[in-house]
Motif scaffolding. Structure first.
Motif: not given
Length: 424
Positions: A151-158, A163-166, A275-277
């Motif tokens: 969700x955070x990855x989509x919110x940031x970049x589409x 986003x990878x955490x921890x 993924x795009x990145x």
């Protein structure tokens, strides 16, 4: 890039080779353009020679105090015609090069004939898929509790960003470092930290341009984000003449890669598979032509060694003519077992490109006991795609309580941690 001289020598063989890729005959049209180009070059040479000769005659006529008017008109006409010839020759040469640059590499004789991935050939299977006493999950169900934040990855970049955490971020870092250490420490690849922005010429050299421009991200006037470190690493030898004693050259790099996935709409929209990145460890080899087959086997074995060390079941596939990449002459795909999907998925692709890329980037070497130069052979392979390897670890090492066991070889990179625990 194909050599028009070789096409002239055996047009039937050239058409037959590309027919294996599903292409209609093109040699006749290419040779016709080349004949026009060479005829214009000859015309220019003859005109220039006549211009020089007539200029000398003008001097002789003047010395006799005769009228050089006709000769001067002839020289003026030639002077006017020469730029026209040169422009025509350049236009035809450009057209010929555009046509040549749009043609894929010819497959080697041992590449199986086929239309798509369904006709790839199984070479070998390694390891046994694990069995589970519980219902297995796919990585996108396991990952969020370990730090895969879709969700955070989509919110940031589409879409197609994560986003990878921890724990997930640490596992990803550990995987990349382990791969680099194994390739540089055990297999003799030189570690490189290359730019991830490259110019058009670099992408042309490895075959991404101009055919696959829509799959790339452009930044500024003439910079593009790399779709793979193959671009940066292979172009290290662009426009160079190496000594045979310098070969083989072997490079590896861990870089982010960027792909627009223009041709993959609707495919693998969930999770980390497409993924795009994404991060990838790349291998590139630059070798003498007679060494490229052995190097292809060596490179593929290096990638297999990483999967074996991680304890991941996989298989090697030889791609058929219809599933190979544009620049490849032969490709092995390594496919890792994903329990959650109950199938094998590609995690590495290792290709020999023969001299196809070398011709595009003018990369040559000087044989020790021969005159002149030859084009090098280039090879590239994933060692491995980090995101897909993370997926494989999550699915193959998943535990019933939602935790994930850490492969033994990765534990030193995680300060001895042997299990990734889900967050509350």
């Amino acid at each position: 890039m194909h050599d028009i001289r070789l096409i002239r020598e055996d047009p039937k063989a050239f058409d037959a080779a590309l027919a294996r890729r599903g292409l209609a005959p093109v040699a006749g049209g290419l040779i016709a353009l080349d004949e026009k180009r060479r005829a214009l070059m000859t015309e220019a040479q003859v005109a220039q020679a006549r211009r020089n000769e007539a200029s000398k005659e003008i001097g002789a006529v003047k010395s006799r105090r005769d009228d050089p008017g006709d000769l001067m008109k002839e020289v003026a006409a030639i002077k006017e015609r020469l730029p026209e010839i040169e422009a025509e020759e350049k236009a035809i040469a450009d057209k010929l090069n555009r046509k040549l640059s749009a043609l894929p590499n010819a497959p080697l004789a041992d590449v199986p004939q086929g239309k798509d991935e369904d006709e790839n050939v199984l070479v070998a299977t390694h390891g046994t898929p694990p069995s589970f006493a519980f219902a297995v999950k796919e990585h996108d169900a396991i990952g969020p509790a370990l730090g895969l934040d879709f969700d955070a990855g989509v919110a940031l970049s589409g879409s197609r960003f994560t986003l990878l955490r921890g724990a997930a971020a640490k596992l990803s870092r550990a995987l990349g470092q382990f791969m680099l250490d194994m390739l540089s420490g055990e297999h003799g690849y030189e570690e490189v930290a290359p730019p991830v922005l490259v110019k058009y010429d670099a992408l042309f050299g490895t075959g991404q341009m101009p055919k696959f421009a829509e799959d790339l991200f452009k930044v500024g006037e003439d910079h593009w984000l790399i779709p793979t470190a193959e671009v940066s690493l292979t172009n290290i030898v662009a426009n160079k003449i190496l000594n045979e004693g310098e070969l083989p050259l072997r490079f590896t790099a861990l870089t982010p890669c960027f792909r627009s996935e223009a041709g993959a709409a609707g495919r693998d929209t969930r999770g980390l598979i497409r993924q795009h990145q994404f991060d990838k460890v790349e291998m590139v080899s630059i070798v003498a032509p007679e060494k490229s087959d052995d190097e292809h086997e060596r490179m593929t074995a290096c990638a297999e060694g990483i999967l074996t060390a991680l304890g991941l079941p996989f298989r090697r596939m030889k791609l058929c003519t219809g599933d190979m990449g544009f620049s490849a002459a032969r490709t092995y795909d390594l496919e890792v077992w994903l329990p959650g999907q109950d199938r094998y998925r590609e995690i590495s692709s290792c290709s020999t490109c023969t001299d196809f890329q070398a011709r595009r980037m003018n990369a040559r070497y000087r044989p020790a006991e021969e005159k002149g130069t030859k084009f090098v052979h280039t090879l590239n392979g994933s060692g491995l795609a980090v995101g897909r390897t993370l997926v494989a670890v999550l699915e193959n090492y998943q535990q019933e309580d939602g935790s994930v066991a850490v492969p033994e070889v990765l534990q030193p990179y995680l300060k001895g941690l042997n299990r990734l625990e889900p967050r509350a």
